[in-house]
Design a protein around this motif. Sequence first.
Motif, short mmCIF file in Angstrom:
data_model
loop_
_atom_site.label_atom_id
_atom_site.label_comp_id
_atom_site.label_asym_id
_atom_site.label_seq_id
_atom_site.Cartn_x
_atom_site.Cartn_y
_atom_site.Cartn_z
N GLY A 200 -11.69 10.21 -10.16
CA GLY A 200 -11.79 10.93 -8.89
C GLY A 200 -10.53 10.81 -8.06
O GLY A 200 -10.19 11.70 -7.28
N ILE A 201 -9.83 9.67 -8.19
CA ILE A 201 -8.56 9.47 -7.49
C ILE A 201 -7.45 9.53 -8.54
O ILE A 201 -7.33 8.65 -9.39
N SER A 202 -6.65 10.55 -8.47
CA SER A 202 -5.59 10.75 -9.46
C SER A 202 -4.50 9.69 -9.31
O SER A 202 -4.06 9.40 -8.19
N LYS A 203 -4.07 9.15 -10.44
CA LYS A 203 -2.98 8.16 -10.41
C LYS A 203 -1.71 8.77 -9.84
O LYS A 203 -1.09 8.20 -8.94
N LEU A 204 -1.32 9.90 -10.37
CA LEU A 204 -0.10 10.56 -9.92
C LEU A 204 -0.24 11.06 -8.49
O LEU A 204 0.69 10.96 -7.68
N GLY A 205 -1.43 11.58 -8.16
CA GLY A 205 -1.66 12.08 -6.81
C GLY A 205 -1.53 10.99 -5.77
O GLY A 205 -0.92 11.21 -4.71
N LEU A 206 -2.09 9.82 -6.06
CA LEU A 206 -1.99 8.70 -5.12
C LEU A 206 -0.55 8.25 -4.96
O LEU A 206 -0.09 8.01 -3.84
N ARG A 207 0.17 8.16 -6.08
CA ARG A 207 1.56 7.71 -6.02
C ARG A 207 2.43 8.69 -5.23
O ARG A 207 3.26 8.28 -4.42
N ILE A 208 2.21 9.98 -5.44
CA ILE A 208 2.99 10.98 -4.71
C ILE A 208 2.66 10.95 -3.22
O ILE A 208 3.55 11.04 -2.37
N THR A 209 1.38 10.80 -2.90
CA THR A 209 0.96 10.74 -1.49
C THR A 209 1.60 9.56 -0.78
O THR A 209 2.12 9.69 0.34
N VAL A 210 1.56 8.40 -1.42
CA VAL A 210 2.17 7.21 -0.82
C VAL A 210 3.69 7.38 -0.72
O VAL A 210 4.30 7.00 0.29
N ALA A 211 4.29 7.96 -1.75
CA ALA A 211 5.75 8.16 -1.75
C ALA A 211 6.18 9.09 -0.62
O ALA A 211 7.22 8.87 0.01
N VAL A 212 5.39 10.12 -0.36
CA VAL A 212 5.68 11.02 0.75
C VAL A 212 5.62 10.26 2.08
O VAL A 212 6.46 10.46 2.97
#
Length: 257
Positions: free
Chosen positions: A128-140
Amino acid sequence: MESGLMTIFLNTLVDVLPITLLILGFQLVVLRRPIPQLKKVLIGAVYVVLGLALFLMGLEKALFPLGTLMAEQLADPVFLGIEEGASPRWTDFYWVYIFAACIGFATTIAEPSLIAVAIKADEVSSGGISKLGLRITVAVGVSLALTLGTFRIVTGTPLYLYILGGYLIVILQTIFAPKEMIPLAYDSGGVTTSTVTVPIVAALGLGLSQAIPGRNAAVDGFGLIAFASVFPIISVLGYAQLAAFKRKYIKSKKGKE
């Protein structure tokens, strides 16, 4: 070079010694059990000490000098095109802001601690929580944080105003954000300030504060890491709020149909 590495290795050995004694003490005295797979544990301990020593050596010889050098070059009046004797404006440092944004995004994406948290979040949420999505969100979030942090150094405005404002936003978001995302958002803010991000960010802040006239490295050089801790929380909570709003919108649209 060899003597420097040996000194760092011995210092690292001393630093690791307390936690080693603590674990051995609990295992042998409190639990009263032998250490399982002793050979593997000893080999792993050697790898840890050697890895830490090499990492610290890399910080001293490469990452710290590189971050400082880049900040000094980007803030150089010649590079900025400022005439001799003229006072630079905050808008003249746009390359500094761009570099800070890019380095914040790149270091966060490569942060091992964040990768570990993203993997576990994906496992627990069953995808449900994408690995890449979370990393990109935090990176932004970190990217925006360093951009604003370098702006603060350039303008010389007080650090506490930004931190108070940031945490005020976090508190308001926490009230309205989906409850299941709040702990993950707070953890995401913590893991960004780790192995890869901290050395480069600290070097960037110190180098920039030394390159700008009127700034004090001790006062203005630090604080970027605090930005990098707050803004990922904001970005993750914001992402969760947008996702929740999108789900509600789709659900209400289907209900009308």
